[in-house]
Design an enzyme around this catalytic site. Structure first.
Site, mmCIF file in Angstrom:
data_model
loop_
_atom_site.group_PDB
_atom_site.id
_atom_site.type_symbol
_atom_site.label_atom_id
_atom_site.label_comp_id
_atom_site.label_asym_id
_atom_site.label_seq_id
_atom_site.Cartn_x
_atom_site.Cartn_y
_atom_site.Cartn_z
ATOM 1 N N LYS A 60 0.835 -1.200 0.000
ATOM 2 C CA LYS A 60 0.000 0.000 0.000
ATOM 3 C C LYS A 60 0.868 1.247 0.000
ATOM 4 C CE LYS A 60 -3.781 -0.319 2.543
ATOM 5 N NZ LYS A 60 -4.439 -0.460 3.869
ATOM 6 N N ARG A 130 -2.973 3.483 8.501
ATOM 7 C CA ARG A 130 -3.346 2.312 7.703
ATOM 8 C C ARG A 130 -2.214 1.306 7.672
ATOM 9 N NH1 ARG A 130 -4.565 5.053 2.039
ATOM 10 N NH2 ARG A 130 -5.790 3.166 1.688
ATOM 11 N N GLY A 139 -8.488 -6.969 4.655
ATOM 12 C CA GLY A 139 -9.182 -6.839 5.929
ATOM 13 C C GLY A 139 -8.434 -7.392 7.125
ATOM 14 N N MET A 141 -5.655 -6.274 8.724
ATOM 15 C CA MET A 141 -5.229 -5.330 9.742
ATOM 16 C C MET A 141 -5.980 -4.035 9.519
ATOM 17 S SD MET A 141 -1.306 -6.361 10.100
ATOM 18 C CE MET A 141 -1.231 -6.636 8.371
ATOM 19 N N ARG A 374 -3.660 -1.380 -6.320
ATOM 20 C CA ARG A 374 -2.911 -2.650 -6.252
ATOM 21 C C ARG A 374 -3.377 -3.530 -7.398
ATOM 22 N NH1 ARG A 374 -6.149 -4.489 -0.831
ATOM 23 N NH2 ARG A 374 -8.184 -4.212 -1.751
ATOM 24 N N HIS A 496 -15.214 -9.060 2.464
ATOM 25 C CA HIS A 496 -14.256 -10.073 2.905
ATOM 26 C C HIS A 496 -14.562 -11.428 2.275
ATOM 27 C CE1 HIS A 496 -12.844 -13.159 5.824
ATOM 28 N NE2 HIS A 496 -11.756 -12.424 5.763
ATOM 29 N N ARG A 604 -3.472 -48.605 -19.778
ATOM 30 C CA ARG A 604 -3.352 -49.741 -18.857
ATOM 31 C C ARG A 604 -4.276 -50.833 -19.347
ATOM 32 N NH1 ARG A 604 -4.815 -45.414 -16.251
ATOM 33 N NH2 ARG A 604 -3.377 -44.254 -14.926
ATOM 34 N N ARG A 660 0.786 -50.425 -22.298
ATOM 35 C CA ARG A 660 1.566 -51.160 -21.304
ATOM 36 C C ARG A 660 1.001 -52.566 -21.182
ATOM 37 N NH1 ARG A 660 1.467 -49.273 -15.177
ATOM 38 N NH2 ARG A 660 -0.624 -50.147 -15.324
ATOM 39 N N GLU A 862 10.697 -47.852 -13.116
ATOM 40 C CA GLU A 862 9.935 -47.634 -11.882
ATOM 41 C C GLU A 862 10.517 -48.395 -10.699
ATOM 42 O OE1 GLU A 862 5.880 -48.873 -12.556
ATOM 43 O OE2 GLU A 862 6.482 -50.382 -13.991
ATOM 44 N N SER A 881 9.780 -44.759 -19.906
ATOM 45 C CA SER A 881 8.740 -43.922 -19.327
ATOM 46 C C SER A 881 8.804 -44.119 -17.812
ATOM 47 C CB SER A 881 7.367 -44.328 -19.860
ATOM 48 O OG SER A 881 6.379 -43.543 -19.253
ATOM 49 N N GLY A 883 7.649 -44.452 -14.270
ATOM 50 C CA GLY A 883 6.445 -44.713 -13.475
ATOM 51 C C GLY A 883 6.733 -44.225 -12.072
ATOM 52 N N THR A 884 6.449 -42.958 -11.858
ATOM 53 C CA THR A 884 6.962 -42.334 -10.624
ATOM 54 C C THR A 884 6.170 -42.715 -9.379
ATOM 55 O OG1 THR A 884 5.784 -40.385 -11.397
ATOM 56 C CG2 THR A 884 8.170 -40.382 -11.587
ATOM 57 N N ASN A 885 5.005 -43.333 -9.549
ATOM 58 C CA ASN A 885 4.297 -43.803 -8.367
ATOM 59 C C ASN A 885 5.055 -44.980 -7.745
ATOM 60 O OD1 ASN A 885 2.172 -43.810 -6.496
ATOM 61 N ND2 ASN A 885 1.193 -45.502 -7.603
ATOM 62 N N ASP A 886 5.300 -46.013 -8.567
ATOM 63 C CA ASP A 886 6.082 -47.150 -8.062
ATOM 64 C C ASP A 886 7.514 -46.730 -7.737
ATOM 65 O OD1 ASP A 886 4.678 -49.580 -7.682
ATOM 66 O OD2 ASP A 886 4.277 -49.667 -9.828
ATOM 67 N N CYS A 949 4.858 -41.236 -16.957
ATOM 68 C CA CYS A 949 3.432 -41.552 -17.046
ATOM 69 C C CYS A 949 2.797 -41.699 -15.671
ATOM 70 C CB CYS A 949 3.195 -42.787 -17.896
ATOM 71 S SG CYS A 949 3.920 -44.267 -17.196
ATOM 72 N N TYR A 969 8.528 -35.768 -22.885
ATOM 73 C CA TYR A 969 7.110 -35.465 -22.687
ATOM 74 C C TYR A 969 6.669 -35.851 -21.282
ATOM 75 C CZ TYR A 969 6.233 -40.471 -23.183
ATOM 76 O OH TYR A 969 6.237 -41.829 -22.994
HETATM 77 P P1 ADP Z 1 -7.862 -1.773 3.627
HETATM 78 O O1 ADP Z 1 -6.483 -2.300 3.529
HETATM 79 O O2 ADP Z 1 -8.757 -2.601 4.446
HETATM 80 O O3 ADP Z 1 -8.402 -1.418 2.284
HETATM 81 P P2 ADP Z 1 -7.335 1.008 3.982
HETATM 82 O O4 ADP Z 1 -6.159 1.423 4.732
HETATM 83 O O5 ADP Z 1 -7.184 1.063 2.515
HETATM 84 O O6 ADP Z 1 -7.743 -0.428 4.460
HETATM 85 O O7 ADP Z 1 -8.538 1.919 4.459
HETATM 86 C C1 ADP Z 1 -9.869 1.549 4.590
HETATM 87 C C2 ADP Z 1 -10.762 2.589 3.954
HETATM 88 O O8 ADP Z 1 -10.497 3.883 4.470
HETATM 89 C C3 ADP Z 1 -10.548 2.669 2.476
HETATM 90 O O9 ADP Z 1 -11.781 2.666 1.819
HETATM 91 C C4 ADP Z 1 -9.824 3.944 2.257
HETATM 92 O O10 ADP Z 1 -10.162 4.501 1.050
HETATM 93 C C5 ADP Z 1 -10.273 4.796 3.441
HETATM 94 N N1 ADP Z 1 -9.199 5.719 3.814
HETATM 95 C C6 ADP Z 1 -7.987 5.410 4.261
HETATM 96 N N2 ADP Z 1 -7.223 6.497 4.446
HETATM 97 C C7 ADP Z 1 -7.988 7.546 4.128
HETATM 98 C C8 ADP Z 1 -7.762 8.963 4.088
HETATM 99 N N3 ADP Z 1 -6.594 9.508 4.431
HETATM 100 N N4 ADP Z 1 -8.772 9.752 3.682
HETATM 101 C C9 ADP Z 1 -9.946 9.201 3.340
HETATM 102 N N5 ADP Z 1 -10.231 7.894 3.338
HETATM 103 C C10 ADP Z 1 -9.259 7.068 3.724
HETATM 104 MG MG MG Z 2 -7.794 -0.241 1.117
#
Ligand code: ADP
Ligand code: MG
Length: 996
Positions: A60, A130, A139, A141, A374, A496, A604, A660, A862, A881, A883-886, A949, A969
């Site tokens: 991020k 963040r 989601g 952290m 991202r 999520h 077989r 075979r 094999e 060929s 026979g990697t199982n055996d 095989c 192959y």
């Molecule tokens: P996550 O990794 O769960 O997406 P983010 O750090 O991106 O968490 O933030 C969660 C939400 O908060 C996102 O929708 C983001 O756009 C919003 N947000 C984060 N920082 C700011 C900011 N400085 N101003 C406005 N919105 C923010």
């Molecule tokens: Mg985000």
């Protein structure tokens, strides 16, 4: 003087002086813990690569800095490094020396950039805190928004903006997020307060609450924090910032982050960055808003912006799915200028990152701000289309496109989807109970489980489970992984549940708003009022978003997706390995060919022996005492086999077909010893019972006969003497009746006795034969080439069938390339003997048929010994060929059936083995033997063709090994052929990171 001399000495003598000096200069003793978004050049210099920057700043932070560098509108901010996080955790949760001071300096700089001051009521700066690790962990952290607010700052902001609603909305969010994320307060009490106010005001969403309510809510929230956390909400902005930074660091080691990393295979030692970002506000009225979007549709791959958008809201509202969102297209009408700018930025980002992006943005009073970008997660279907489209648009090269598609993506097309007919019928029955968002494609059928633990437990009990929740949380991941599919009543495409489902390829339908899910009552109710309880069956279609009651039949999708076909063609252009298939029947061969197989690597033959009309002949043949007796059943089997092979040759016209000769121990074709023993005992008991009954019947019969005679005499005497016949004497008819019914029963008993006796004799004979053939270790017993040597008539018949079929097909214009493969060779002498017999038969048939066909004789490798003496074996074999199982069984000295259900799992859990060697070739041991086999074999016969095989032939990792050691192959199940084509291309592309 002295110091500098010492320092420069090694630099000038050890051969690579420049770099060390340069690095020392660029990196003084002091570590830099904090980078402003504008300092990405410096970060890159230190980390030496973009990948390094991502590791240092987290994904991020790195991308926020990168967007800043290319001039996109990003609010001012800075990143505290992942190195600081690791140092913090290593030091028992204390900041490394100097870090906090650097953070404060950076704060001053963003104050200057934003033209505001942190904690200053006259012109306050608010920030978000963040998390962000190198790899995105959706989601995992949490983010805290609006840091820097307290009562005085709030009043100051109201004076500045004249918008009390907005300010208290921001403030109550801060207290709520701060409480839950930093101070570990439960979320429910906050939500309950909001719900009460919404109800009292009769409004649907929080944004509609009046300012006085929001102010009251803020106060109530602070009470909740105080009661639950046992401390006041910190009103000093600097303290807020400090505690928030710490909380993000700590969350790296939280349980849910740990679980996710385990599931996603992300290393635990990367650490997370902390991003401090100037707040921009999407909740400042109707000319403000916030949204998330992908630059293309990541469910289907279509070229269109896709996402969710909310007016007058802050970031997390969209993701949380609390308020119903608008599609991103709605922004075009509501905010045309911002939309146009956004669309342009989206294109620019795709070009810059050379991939589809997943972005977050906010619009404050009409001004667009980019908050995140991202590489977008995508469904398998979309992944393939996107790769092809990006290559066709020349954003990436074809090899890159091939590299970007993973074997799992291809696998999707080979997995079941709902049978259209069955689905239609379900709809007609009224079993389509709801529809939601189709966030992760595929069909899933299972029993409803209402929580993650139940889902996991049931999956362990081998039940198919659909996990259903109102929405999912990180704590639910283990259940989601165990389930066949995921169903939620809330949440959007970016929820999520949707993210996790896509990541792990689980079919999912989310946001099914019409379902009332009650976890307490373990049931949900549909709009039509139908109730479904835990354990009930449902079918969900993640491709369409439909939810059905009951079970719907699944079928494998058509393999004609034009993007997939195109991509696999590109893979074919790249790969060096051939891809063949293991197929026993013409229909398998046809499927394999459709999927792109270039030959049959293993047929077989013994599978054909098990068919009901053939098995009796097979058994007769096995039980025969002499070759003469054996000739008859073999002559019965010959036409069957000939037809089998002819079918294969026709299906593979123009391509090699490797057949075979019989491999398994013969007792596999006979009934089991235990079963026979049971039958024999049962028959013996029945015979004894019938014998007793027969004896008793004849005794009674003879007595009755005597009685009849006596009565008759009385009757006769009386008649002769003219006396009246005594009363009570049975009539002649009565006596005859009882006699004849008894005689009838006796006859039945005798017939049964004869039947049972002959069956018993047969079973005893079979039991004797089975006992005679019983082996302590059948896997290492009379099988493979040993069997062919022991019972040459059998393999001779097979070879005759192969060549009669081949000659006939050739006459019919089919281009045949039979390859005869001898299994389980350990010694070259075995091959020498077997081959001379079989070659002679092949010649004989071709002479009889008056036609020559092109053929080869080869062997499986094999047994370790075969690999060790491959140079000798290659004197006789024209191809190998593996026979990697055996080969794995014999190299490890374990039996697969026993190992996989027993100690092997223990080995994996204890980390003794990194991987199941039956799933992925053990490189160090089995791989080494294979490599030796290839090298030695080609010493004798430079043009020796070598393939594999075993099941491993369809495993991408093993395919990588096969490429490396120079196989010609791989041969795998027809269903794995497309995957093998891609994996072989990946192997050819190697580890090269840059394919531009
Ligand atoms: P996550 O990794 O769960 O997406 P983010 O750090 O991106 O968490 O933030 C969660 C939400 O908060 C996102 O929708 C983001 O756009 C919003 N947000 C984060 N920082 C700011 C900011 N400085 N101003 C406005 N919105 C923010
Ligand atoms: Mg985000």
């Amino acid at each position: 003087m002295v110091t500098s001399a010492l320092r420069s000495k090694p630099a000038s003598t050890n051969g690579h002086p420049k770099k060390i000096v340069a690095r020392k200069a660029a990196r003084p003793n002091k570590t830099k813990w904090v980078y402003l978004f504008g300092e990405v050049d410096q970060a890159e210099k230190y980390a030496r690569s973009w990948d390094g920057v991502r590791a240092l700043l987290g994904g991020k932070g790195a991308n926020l800095a990168e967007m800043t560098r290319v001039g996109l509108p990003v609010p001012p901010g800075f990143t505290v490094t992942t190195e600081a996080c690791n140092a913090f955790l290593a030091a028992g949760e204390t900041f490394p020396p100097g870090m906090w001071e650097e953070e404060l300096v950076a704060l001053k700089k963003i104050e200057a950039l934003a033209g505001k001051k942190f904690g200053d009521p006259k012109n306050p700066l608010l920030v978000s805190c963040r998390s962000g690790a190198k790899f995105s962990m959706p989601g995992m952290m949490d983010t805290v928004l609006n840091i820097g607010l307290n009562d005085e700052v709030a009043e100051g902001m109201i004076r500045l903006t004249g918008d009390a609603r907005f300010v208290y909305d921001a403030y109550r969010r801060l207290v709520q997020m701060y409480g839950t994320v930093v101070l570990n307060v439960a979320d429910e009490p906050f939500e309950a307060v909001l719900a009460t106010h919404r109800k009292r005001r009769g409004v649907e969403n929080d944004a509609a609450l009046p300012p006085e309510d929001l102010k009251a809510i803020t106060a109530e929230f602070r009470q909740i924090v105080k009661a639950q956390a046992g401390r006041d909400f910190p009103t000093d902005p600097i303290e807020q910032l400090k505690l928030a930074t710490m909380a993000v660091f700590k969350s790296w080691n939280g349980k849910r982050a740990n679980d996710y990393r385990k599931a996603a295979g992300i290393p635990h030692n990367l650490g997370t960055g902390v991003n401090i970002v100037t707040m921009v506000f999407g909740n400042m009225g109707d000319d403000s808003g916030t949204g998330v979007a992908t630059t293309r549709n990541v469910s289907t791959g279509e070229k269109e912006l896709e996402g969710d958008f909310l007016i007058n809201a802050q970031g997390e509202d969209v993701v949380a799915g609390i308020r119903p969102t608008l599609p991103i297209s709605a922004m075009k009408e509501k905010m045309p200028r911002a939309y146009a700018q956004f669309a342009k930025i989206a294109r620019l980002l795709e070009k810059h990152y050379r991939d589809v992006q997943d972005v977050e943005f906010t619009i404050e009073h009409g001004k667009l701000w980019m908050l995140q970008t991202r590489d977008a997660k995508r469904t398998a279907q979309a992944a393939i289309r996107l790769a092809v489209d990006l290559a066709d648009e020349k954003l990436i090269t074809r090899p890159e496109a091939v590299k970007r598609v993973s074997p799992d993506h291809v696998d999707y097309f080979l997995h079941p989807q709902f049978d259209p007919g069955d689905k239609k019928a379900a709809r007609a029955r009224g079993d389509l109970i709801a529809a939601g968002l189709n966030v992760s494609p595929g069909a899933a059928v299972g029993q409803l489980a209402f929580d993650a633990d139940t889902a996991e437990q049931w999956a362990r009990d081998k039940k198919a489970v659909i996990m259903v929740r109102p929405e999912t949380k990180p704590d639910d991941v283990h259940g989601m992984l165990a389930a066949k599919g995921i169903l939620t009543s809330r949440g959007g495409r970016t929820s999520h549940a949707a993210l996790v489902a896509r990541q792990f390829g689980k079919p999912a339908v989310v946001g099914v708003l019409t379902l009332e899910v009650s976890v307490e009552n373990r049931q949900f109710v549909t709009a039509a009022g139908r109730t479904f309880n835990e354990g009930d069956w449902v079918s969900i279609d993640g491709t369409t978003g439909e939810v059905f009651a009951g079970k719907i039949r699944t079928v494998v999708p058509e393999f004609n997706d034009p993007y997939l076909v195109k991509l696999l063609k590109w893979a074919d252009d790249i790969r060096q390995l051939g891809v063949w298939a293991n197929a026993d029947y013409p229909r398998d061969a046809e499927r394999a060919r459709l999927y792109g197989a270039e030959g049959i690597g293993l047929c077989r033959t013994e599978h054909m022996f098990f068919e009901t009309e053939r098995l009796p002949f097979v058994q007769q043949m096995i039980l025969a005492k002499t070759p003469e007796q054996r000739a008859e059943p073999l002559s019965k089997l010959l036409p069957f086999q000939r037809a089998d092979f002819a079918g294969l040759f026709k299906a593979m016209d123009g391509l090699p077909v490797t057949i075979r000769l019989i491999d398994p121990p013969l007792h596999e074709f006979l009934p089991s010893h235990d079963e026979l023993l049971h039958d024999v005992t049962a028959l013996e008991m029945k015979i004894q019972a019938r014998e007793r009954e027969g004896q008793a019947l004849s005794d009674i019969l003879s007595k009755r006969q005597k009685m009849l005679d006596a009565v008759e005499m009385v009757r006769q005497t009386s008649y002769n003497a003219g006396i009246e016949i005594p009363v009570g004497l049975p009539t002649r008819e009565e006596q005859w009746d009882s006699l004849s019914s008894m005689e009838h029963r006796l006859q039945v008993v005798e017939v049964e006795l004869k039947d049972f006796t002959s069956t018993l004799a047969e079973k005893r004979r079979m039991l004797g034969a089975v006992e005679g053939m019983r082996e302590q270790n059948p896997m290492l017993g009379l099988r493979g080439v040993r069997l062919g040597i022991h019972m040459p008539e059998l393999v001779t018949m097979q070879v005759r069938a192969i060549f009669e079929a081949a000659c006939q097909c050739a006459k019919d214009g089919v281009d045949v390339h039979p390859k005869i493969m001898i299994p389980l060779t350990a010694h070259s002498a075995e091959l020498q003997m077997e081959q001379s017999i079989l070659e002679a038969e092949a010649k004989r048939v071709m002479d009889e048929q008056g036609i020559e066909v092109d053929y080869q004789f080869g062997t499986m490798i094999e047994i370790p010994r075969a690999a060790l003496v491959a140079d000798r074996i290659a004197e006789y074999a024209q191809f190998f060929s593996f026979g990697t199982n055996d080969l794995t069984q014999t190299t490890f000295g374990v039996s697969r059936d026993d190992a996989e259900t027993g100690f092997l799992m223990e080995y994996l859990e204890k980390g003794i083995l990194p991987e199941n060697p039956f799933a992925s070739i053990d490189r160090d041991g089995v791989g080494k033997l294979m490599e030796m086999g290839v090298t030695l074999g080609r010493q004798t016969r430079p043009d020796l063709e070598v393939g594999i095989c075993g099941e491993h032939g369809g495993d991408p990792k093993s395919i990588g090994l096969c490429h490396k050691i120079g196989l010609d192959y791989v041969s795998c199940s027809p269903f794995r052929v497309p995957i093998a084509r891609l994996a072989a291309a990946h192997a050819a592309l190697g580890d090269k990171a840059d394919l531009r």
